[in-house]
Design a protein around this motif. Structure first.
Motif, PDB file in Angstrom:
ATOM      1  N   MET A  81       0.824  -1.219   0.000  1.00  0.00           N
ATOM      2  CA  MET A  81       0.000   0.000   0.000  1.00  0.00           C
ATOM      3  C   MET A  81       0.857   1.267   0.000  1.00  0.00           C
ATOM      4  SD  MET A  81      -3.262   0.783   2.218  1.00  0.00           S
ATOM      5  CE  MET A  81      -4.072   2.354   2.250  1.00  0.00           C
ATOM      6  N   VAL A  82       2.034   1.187   0.622  1.00  0.00           N
ATOM      7  CA  VAL A  82       2.872   2.387   0.669  1.00  0.00           C
ATOM      8  C   VAL A  82       4.168   2.207  -0.135  1.00  0.00           C
ATOM      9  CG1 VAL A  82       1.948   3.070   2.906  1.00  0.00           C
ATOM     10  CG2 VAL A  82       4.039   1.721   2.834  1.00  0.00           C
ATOM     11  N   SER A  83       4.242   1.122  -0.925  1.00  0.00           N
ATOM     12  CA  SER A  83       5.508   0.830  -1.614  1.00  0.00           C
ATOM     13  C   SER A  83       5.860   1.877  -2.668  1.00  0.00           C
ATOM     14  CB  SER A  83       5.455  -0.553  -2.251  1.00  0.00           C
ATOM     15  OG  SER A  83       4.387  -0.595  -3.171  1.00  0.00           O
ATOM     16  N   ASN A  84       4.861   2.664  -3.099  1.00  0.00           N
ATOM     17  CA  ASN A  84       5.169   3.706  -4.093  1.00  0.00           C
ATOM     18  C   ASN A  84       5.438   5.066  -3.428  1.00  0.00           C
ATOM     19  OD1 ASN A  84       2.500   4.058  -3.261  1.00  0.00           O
ATOM     20  ND2 ASN A  84       1.859   4.880  -5.236  1.00  0.00           N
ATOM     21  N   VAL A 140      -3.573   8.932  -5.724  1.00  0.00           N
ATOM     22  CA  VAL A 140      -2.624   8.288  -6.637  1.00  0.00           C
ATOM     23  C   VAL A 140      -2.929   6.797  -6.643  1.00  0.00           C
ATOM     24  CG1 VAL A 140      -0.189   7.887  -7.164  1.00  0.00           C
ATOM     25  CG2 VAL A 140      -0.869  10.010  -6.018  1.00  0.00           C
ATOM     26  N   GLU A 141      -3.089   6.226  -7.835  1.00  0.00           N
ATOM     27  CA  GLU A 141      -3.422   4.803  -7.957  1.00  0.00           C
ATOM     28  C   GLU A 141      -4.659   4.455  -7.113  1.00  0.00           C
ATOM     29  OE1 GLU A 141      -1.716   2.496  -9.827  1.00  0.00           O
ATOM     30  OE2 GLU A 141      -0.025   3.741 -10.452  1.00  0.00           O
ATOM     31  N   GLY A 142      -5.614   5.376  -7.064  1.00  0.00           N
ATOM     32  CA  GLY A 142      -6.863   5.110  -6.357  1.00  0.00           C
ATOM     33  C   GLY A 142      -6.770   5.234  -4.839  1.00  0.00           C
ATOM     34  N   ARG A 143      -5.587   5.590  -4.318  1.00  0.00           N
ATOM     35  CA  ARG A 143      -5.451   5.759  -2.866  1.00  0.00           C
ATOM     36  C   ARG A 143      -5.227   7.219  -2.522  1.00  0.00           C
ATOM     37  NH1 ARG A 143      -2.091   0.976  -3.207  1.00  0.00           N
ATOM     38  NH2 ARG A 143      -3.420  -0.770  -2.639  1.00  0.00           N
ATOM     39  N   GLY A 172       1.521   6.587 -13.695  1.00  0.00           N
ATOM     40  CA  GLY A 172       2.457   6.995 -14.741  1.00  0.00           C
ATOM     41  C   GLY A 172       3.199   8.287 -14.456  1.00  0.00           C
ATOM     42  N   LEU A 173       3.105   8.766 -13.216  1.00  0.00           N
ATOM     43  CA  LEU A 173       3.704  10.061 -12.883  1.00  0.00           C
ATOM     44  C   LEU A 173       4.700   9.944 -11.730  1.00  0.00           C
ATOM     45  CD1 LEU A 173       0.442  12.230 -12.843  1.00  0.00           C
ATOM     46  CD2 LEU A 173       2.069  12.026 -14.736  1.00  0.00           C
ATOM     47  N   VAL A 174       5.616  10.893 -11.702  1.00  0.00           N
ATOM     48  CA  VAL A 174       6.507  11.058 -10.550  1.00  0.00           C
ATOM     49  C   VAL A 174       6.113  12.367  -9.867  1.00  0.00           C
ATOM     50  CG1 VAL A 174       8.884  11.434  -9.815  1.00  0.00           C
ATOM     51  CG2 VAL A 174       8.385   9.781 -11.638  1.00  0.00           C
ATOM     52  N   ILE A 175       5.768  12.258  -8.596  1.00  0.00           N
ATOM     53  CA  ILE A 175       5.267  13.413  -7.847  1.00  0.00           C
ATOM     54  C   ILE A 175       6.179  13.647  -6.647  1.00  0.00           C
ATOM     55  CG2 ILE A 175       3.305  14.318  -6.517  1.00  0.00           C
ATOM     56  CD1 ILE A 175       1.613  12.126  -8.116  1.00  0.00           C
ATOM     57  N   TYR A 176       6.674  14.844  -6.502  1.00  0.00           N
ATOM     58  CA  TYR A 176       7.444  15.193  -5.301  1.00  0.00           C
ATOM     59  C   TYR A 176       6.587  16.104  -4.421  1.00  0.00           C
ATOM     60  CZ  TYR A 176      11.867  13.496  -7.276  1.00  0.00           C
ATOM     61  OH  TYR A 176      12.875  12.714  -7.794  1.00  0.00           O
ATOM     62  N   ILE A 177       6.739  15.920  -3.113  1.00  0.00           N
ATOM     63  CA  ILE A 177       6.157  16.870  -2.171  1.00  0.00           C
ATOM     64  C   ILE A 177       7.295  17.434  -1.323  1.00  0.00           C
ATOM     65  CG2 ILE A 177       4.443  17.248  -0.343  1.00  0.00           C
ATOM     66  CD1 ILE A 177       2.993  14.737  -1.262  1.00  0.00           C
ATOM     67  N   ASP A 178       7.363  18.757  -1.248  1.00  0.00           N
ATOM     68  CA  ASP A 178       8.380  19.462  -0.458  1.00  0.00           C
ATOM     69  C   ASP A 178       9.795  18.910  -0.670  1.00  0.00           C
ATOM     70  OD1 ASP A 178       6.387  21.104   0.491  1.00  0.00           O
ATOM     71  OD2 ASP A 178       6.398  20.325   2.538  1.00  0.00           O
ATOM     72  N   PRO A 179      10.257  18.806  -1.926  1.00  0.00           N
ATOM     73  CA  PRO A 179      11.601  18.257  -2.161  1.00  0.00           C
ATOM     74  C   PRO A 179      12.681  19.119  -1.507  1.00  0.00           C
ATOM     75  CG  PRO A 179      10.765  19.325  -4.154  1.00  0.00           C
ATOM     76  CD  PRO A 179       9.628  19.291  -3.160  1.00  0.00           C
ATOM     77  N   TRP A 180      13.562  18.446  -0.743  1.00  0.00           N
ATOM     78  CA  TRP A 180      14.601  19.176   0.016  1.00  0.00           C
ATOM     79  C   TRP A 180      15.778  18.266   0.247  1.00  0.00           C
ATOM     80  CZ3 TRP A 180      15.518  19.724   5.786  1.00  0.00           C
ATOM     81  CH2 TRP A 180      16.336  20.826   6.078  1.00  0.00           C
ATOM     82  N   LYS A 181      16.974  18.804   0.059  1.00  0.00           N
ATOM     83  CA  LYS A 181      18.217  18.055   0.254  1.00  0.00           C
ATOM     84  C   LYS A 181      18.233  16.774  -0.575  1.00  0.00           C
ATOM     85  CE  LYS A 181      19.657  20.068   4.603  1.00  0.00           C
ATOM     86  NZ  LYS A 181      20.215  19.891   5.927  1.00  0.00           N
ATOM     87  N   GLY A 197      -4.129  14.887 -14.336  1.00  0.00           N
ATOM     88  CA  GLY A 197      -5.000  13.767 -14.016  1.00  0.00           C
ATOM     89  C   GLY A 197      -5.033  13.401 -12.535  1.00  0.00           C
ATOM     90  N   ILE A 198      -4.260  14.091 -11.730  1.00  0.00           N
ATOM     91  CA  ILE A 198      -4.219  13.792 -10.291  1.00  0.00           C
ATOM     92  C   ILE A 198      -5.110  14.779  -9.548  1.00  0.00           C
ATOM     93  CG2 ILE A 198      -2.731  13.724  -8.230  1.00  0.00           C
ATOM     94  CD1 ILE A 198      -2.094  11.455 -10.079  1.00  0.00           C
ATOM     95  N   SER A 199      -6.030  14.226  -8.754  1.00  0.00           N
ATOM     96  CA  SER A 199      -6.892  15.098  -7.964  1.00  0.00           C
ATOM     97  C   SER A 199      -6.146  15.539  -6.707  1.00  0.00           C
ATOM     98  CB  SER A 199      -8.179  14.333  -7.636  1.00  0.00           C
ATOM     99  OG  SER A 199      -8.582  14.601  -6.329  1.00  0.00           O
ATOM    100  N   ILE A 200      -6.117  16.839  -6.512  1.00  0.00           N
ATOM    101  CA  ILE A 200      -5.336  17.421  -5.411  1.00  0.00           C
ATOM    102  C   ILE A 200      -6.217  18.401  -4.641  1.00  0.00           C
ATOM    103  CG2 ILE A 200      -3.339  18.878  -4.833  1.00  0.00           C
ATOM    104  CD1 ILE A 200      -2.165  17.990  -7.608  1.00  0.00           C
ATOM    105  N   ARG A 201      -6.295  18.217  -3.331  1.00  0.00           N
ATOM    106  CA  ARG A 201      -7.011  19.176  -2.488  1.00  0.00           C
ATOM    107  C   ARG A 201      -6.005  19.832  -1.555  1.00  0.00           C
ATOM    108  NH1 ARG A 201     -11.062  19.269   2.032  1.00  0.00           N
ATOM    109  NH2 ARG A 201     -10.707  17.084   2.565  1.00  0.00           N
ATOM    110  N   ALA A 202      -6.009  21.152  -1.520  1.00  0.00           N
ATOM    111  CA  ALA A 202      -5.163  21.889  -0.577  1.00  0.00           C
ATOM    112  C   ALA A 202      -5.970  22.101   0.704  1.00  0.00           C
ATOM    113  CB  ALA A 202      -4.754  23.231  -1.187  1.00  0.00           C
ATOM    114  N   VAL A 203      -5.385  21.740   1.836  1.00  0.00           N
ATOM    115  CA  VAL A 203      -6.102  21.824   3.116  1.00  0.00           C
ATOM    116  C   VAL A 203      -5.300  22.690   4.094  1.00  0.00           C
ATOM    117  CG1 VAL A 203      -7.258  19.603   2.764  1.00  0.00           C
ATOM    118  CG2 VAL A 203      -5.053  19.664   3.943  1.00  0.00           C
TER     119      VAL A 203
END
Ligand SMILES: [Zn+2]
Length: 210
Positions: free
Chosen positions: A1-4, A125-128, A19-28, A90-96
């Motif tokens: 479930m978290v392997s990606n 991502v991938e339905g999760r 099919g995408l590579v997504i970074y969140i807060d990339p640092w160092k 194609g990625i659904s994103i909600r800012a909270v």
């Protein structure tokens, strides 16, 4: 479930799927696959790092972030505020919302004031659904977060302590919680383990990757 989901230290993640590579807060970052999407929670330098963005961006990378961070970056940017929803590549994103209620820089001045409009993200991502909380305390808005996986800060000082993160996890009720905001000088594995011990949900401590 978290392997990606790859934890890159601190609040930095690379998520691969659909099919995408997504970074969140990339640092160092060292080297890594180029980004299709880069999500940045706020403008502090340990979250919004133009030099790290430059390492992974390609011509058509899209950055999704708040105005204060967008001001430090260039190229295609989708600006968001707390509460906004977008579908990007194609990625659904909600800012909270993400803010402090009990962590102060000086008396009465939080490190992350609510008025600053910093965010966390819920993306599918991938339905999760994956929730990256950003830099935040345990806040009432967490009651309306629906997610399968929750990436929660546990270091204290600027964000939730491990005990507060356990309270947050009990409110959010993800299937799996993953501790973050540790491993790069602020917060340690001990905080992650304390969170794992206290949380009422399953906790997975990811190995820190490069
Ligand atoms: Zn911050």
């Amino acid at each position: 479930m978290v392997s990606n989901i790859h934890w890159l230290g601190h609040a930095s993640f690379r998520i691969e799927g659909d099919g995408l590579v997504i970074y969140i807060d990339p640092w160092k970052l060292e080297d890594g696959p180029k980004a299709d999407l880069i999500l940045i929670t706020h403008d502090h330098s340990d979250h919004c790092s133009p030099s790290d963005v430059a390492k992974v961006r390609k011509d058509d990378s899209v950055i999704v972030t708040v105005a204060s961070a967008a001001a430090k970056l260039s190229g295609p940017i989708e600006g968001v505020k707390p509460g906004d929803e977008r579908t990007v590549k194609g990625i659904s994103i909600r800012a909270v919302p993400a803010y402090n209620v009990s962590k102060f820089r000086s008396p009465g001045v939080p490190f992350h004031p609510r008025e600053s409009g910093y965010v966390g993200f819920v993306l599918t991502v991938e339905g999760r659904r994956i929730y990256h909380a950003g830099d935040t305390d345990c806040i009432p808005e967490m009651e309306s977060i629906d997610t399968d996986i929750a990436l929660l800060p546990v270091s204290g000082i600027y964000v939730m302590t491990a005990d507060e993160a356990a309270e947050a996890a009990a409110i959010i009720k993800p299937q799996i919680a993953i501790p973050m905001h540790i491993g790069r000088g602020i917060g340690s594995l001990t905080d992650a383990e304390h969170f794992q011990e206290k949380a009422s949900v399953a906790v997975e401590i990811l190995p820190m990757e490069k």
